[in-house]
Design a protein around this motif. Structure first.
Motif, PDB file in Angstrom:
ATOM      1  N   SER A  23      45.222  49.483  44.145  1.00 59.34           N
ATOM      2  CA  SER A  23      44.181  48.452  44.090  1.00 59.34           C
ATOM      3  C   SER A  23      44.640  47.160  44.754  1.00 59.34           C
ATOM      4  O   SER A  23      43.852  46.493  45.446  1.00 59.34           O
ATOM      5  CB  SER A  23      43.764  48.196  42.633  1.00 59.34           C
ATOM      6  N   ASP A  46      37.658  54.206  40.284  1.00 57.50           N
ATOM      7  CA  ASP A  46      38.347  54.104  39.002  1.00 57.50           C
ATOM      8  C   ASP A  46      37.393  53.433  38.015  1.00 57.50           C
ATOM      9  O   ASP A  46      37.542  52.257  37.675  1.00 57.50           O
ATOM     10  CB  ASP A  46      39.632  53.291  39.169  1.00 57.50           C
ATOM     11  N   THR A  51      39.807  48.196  38.411  1.00 52.03           N
ATOM     12  CA  THR A  51      40.677  47.074  38.812  1.00 52.03           C
ATOM     13  C   THR A  51      40.152  46.342  40.037  1.00 52.03           C
ATOM     14  O   THR A  51      40.106  45.106  40.062  1.00 52.03           O
ATOM     15  CB  THR A  51      42.111  47.580  39.105  1.00 52.03           C
ATOM     16  N   ASP A 114      38.820  52.935  46.663  1.00 50.26           N
ATOM     17  CA  ASP A 114      40.017  52.856  45.816  1.00 50.26           C
ATOM     18  C   ASP A 114      39.945  53.990  44.781  1.00 50.26           C
ATOM     19  O   ASP A 114      38.987  54.079  44.016  1.00 50.26           O
ATOM     20  CB  ASP A 114      40.043  51.491  45.112  1.00 50.26           C
TER      21      ASP A 114
HETATM   22 MG   LIG Z   1      44.047  50.921  40.666  1.00 52.32          MG
END
Ligand SMILES: [Mg+2]
Ligand SMILES: Nc1ncnc2c1ncn2[C@@H]1O[C@H](COP(=O)(O)OP(=O)(O)OP(=O)(O)O)[C@@H](O)[C@H]1O
Length: 277
Positions: A23, A46, A51, A114
Motif C-alpha cells: 500500500s 483489501d 489501507t 492494491d
Molecule cells: Mg496493504
C-alpha cells in the motif's frame, strides 16, 4: 491519453505476504503519476483493511484542513463475493472485477490495483489483468520464502514457492485471454543500511531467482521512518513541494529513491513525460 480508445495500463501491487509495503508503494506510485497529469484510478482489493483507501481519505481531510491543492484520485473498493458456493463466488467476483475494469478503462490512463496480503479470487484476477505487476518484498528470507525456498547452507534457490507459482498461473491465464504479457517486477522494500551480510545474501538469491522465474529485480525503497509517518496526513514524499512540510536531507534522498523507482518501472509514457519537464 485519455481519448477512450486505448486501454489503460494496469499496475498491480501484489504479494501474498502481509506487510511487505504494497500500500505504501502503491500510494507513492499513484501520486508520482498524478504529478505528471496522468488520469489514474485506484482499486483497493483489501476491503478489510482498506489501507490505500484510508490513506487517500486522510489526504482529502488534510488537504481540506490545510487548504492545500493536492491531487486525489478516485478510489474504488472492491470486496469479495460472500454468498453461495465456491463456483458462485468465483462467478460473482469475476463479473464484478471485469465490470469495474471496463468502466475504469474508459476514464483512466492507469489503473492501479492494491492487493491484500493473502490469496483470493479477486487478487488472482488482478494478477492476470496486470500489465505491470510490482511485488515489494522485505529484506529477509522469511519474505523471500513466498517466492522460493533456499538451501539452508548455501542460500542458493532450491525450488519455487506459492506466490511464484501463482504468478506463473496468472501469466498462462493472461496469455490465453488476450496473448498479453505481464512485466513482473520484484522490488526490495525497507532495505536497511545495517546487516550487510543478510542484504548480500538476499540480493544474490533474488538475482538467481529472477532468471528462473523471469521477473525484473529492482532496488526499491530503503527503511525510512518518514514512510510510516506520512500516512495520517495522507501525504507522500512526492508531495513535499506542494505542502508545508519541512524538507530534510533524508527526505531529499527518499525522494530520489522514489524517482528512481518510477524510472525503473518503465511504465508507458513515463520517460517521455520526464523529458517534457
Ligand atoms: Mg496493504
Ligand atoms: N520503506 C519503508 N520504510 C519504513 N516503513 C515502511 C516502509 N514501507 C512500508 N513501511 C511500513 O510497513 C508497514 C506495512 O506497510 P504497508 O501497509 O504498505 O504493507 P502492505 O504490504 O500493504 O500490508 P498488507 O499486506 O497488510 O496490506 C506499515 O507500517 C508501513 O508504514
Amino acid at each position: 491519453m485519455s481519448e477512450g480508445t486505448e486501454k489503460a495500463h494496469i499496475i498491480v501491487v501484489g504479494n501474498e505476504k502481509g506487510g511487505s509495503g504494497k500500500s505504501t508503494t502503491a500510494m507513492h506510485i499513484a501520486v508520482s503519476l498524478m504529478q505528471r497529469d496522468c488520469n489514474i484510478s485506484i482499486v483497493d482489493l483489501d476491503s478489510r483493511q482498506k489501507t490505500l483507501a484510508r490513506y487517500l481519505e486522510n489526504r482529502l481531510n488534510y488537504a481540506e484542513q490545510h487548504k492545500l491543492k493536492l491531487s486525489i484520485p478516485d478510489v474504488y473498493i472492491l470486496g469479495r463475493a460472500m454468498d453461495g458456493d465456491l463456483d458462485q463466488m468465483m462467478f460473482e467476483d469475476t463479473k464484478n472485477f471485469s465490470e469495474l475494469m471496463d468502466e475504469l478503462h474508459e476514464q483512466s490512463d492507469y489503473i492501479l490495483i492494491d492487493c491484500p496480503g493473502s490469496d483470493s479470487n479477486l487478487a488472482r484476477l488482478a494478477h492476470s489483468a496486470a500489465d505491470t505487476l510490482i511485488t515489494p518484498i522485505n529484506d529477509s528470507f522469511v519474505d523471500l520464502d513466498l517466492l522460493a525456498s533456499v538451501d539452508p547452507d548455501t542460500f542458493k534457490v532450491d525450488k519455487l514457492s506459492l506466490y511464484s507459482e501463482m504468478v506463473w498461473d496468472a501469466r498462462k491465464h493472461r496469455a490465453m485471454i488476450d496473448r498479453g504479457t505481464i512485466d513482473w517486477i520484484v522490488m526490495r522494500n525497507r532495505t536497511s543500511a545495517l546487516d550487510a551480510k543478510n542484504k548480500r545474501r538476499v540480493n544474490s538469491a533474488l538475482k538467481e531467482l529472477q532468471k528462473r522465474v523471469s521477473f525484473r529485480y529492482i532496488q526499491g525503497l530503503g527503511e525510512r521512518v518518514v514512510y510510516r509517518e506520512l500516512f495520517p496526513k495522507g501525504l507522500t514524499l512526492v508531495d513535499f513541494r506542494d505542502t508545508d512540510q519541512k524538507i530534510t536531507l533524508s527526505h531529499v534522498a527518499a525522494r530520489q529513491e522514489i524517482r528512481r523507482l518510477m524510472d525503473d518501472l518503465q511504465l508507458p509514457n513515463w520517460k517521455l513525460q520526464i523529458e517534457n519537464d
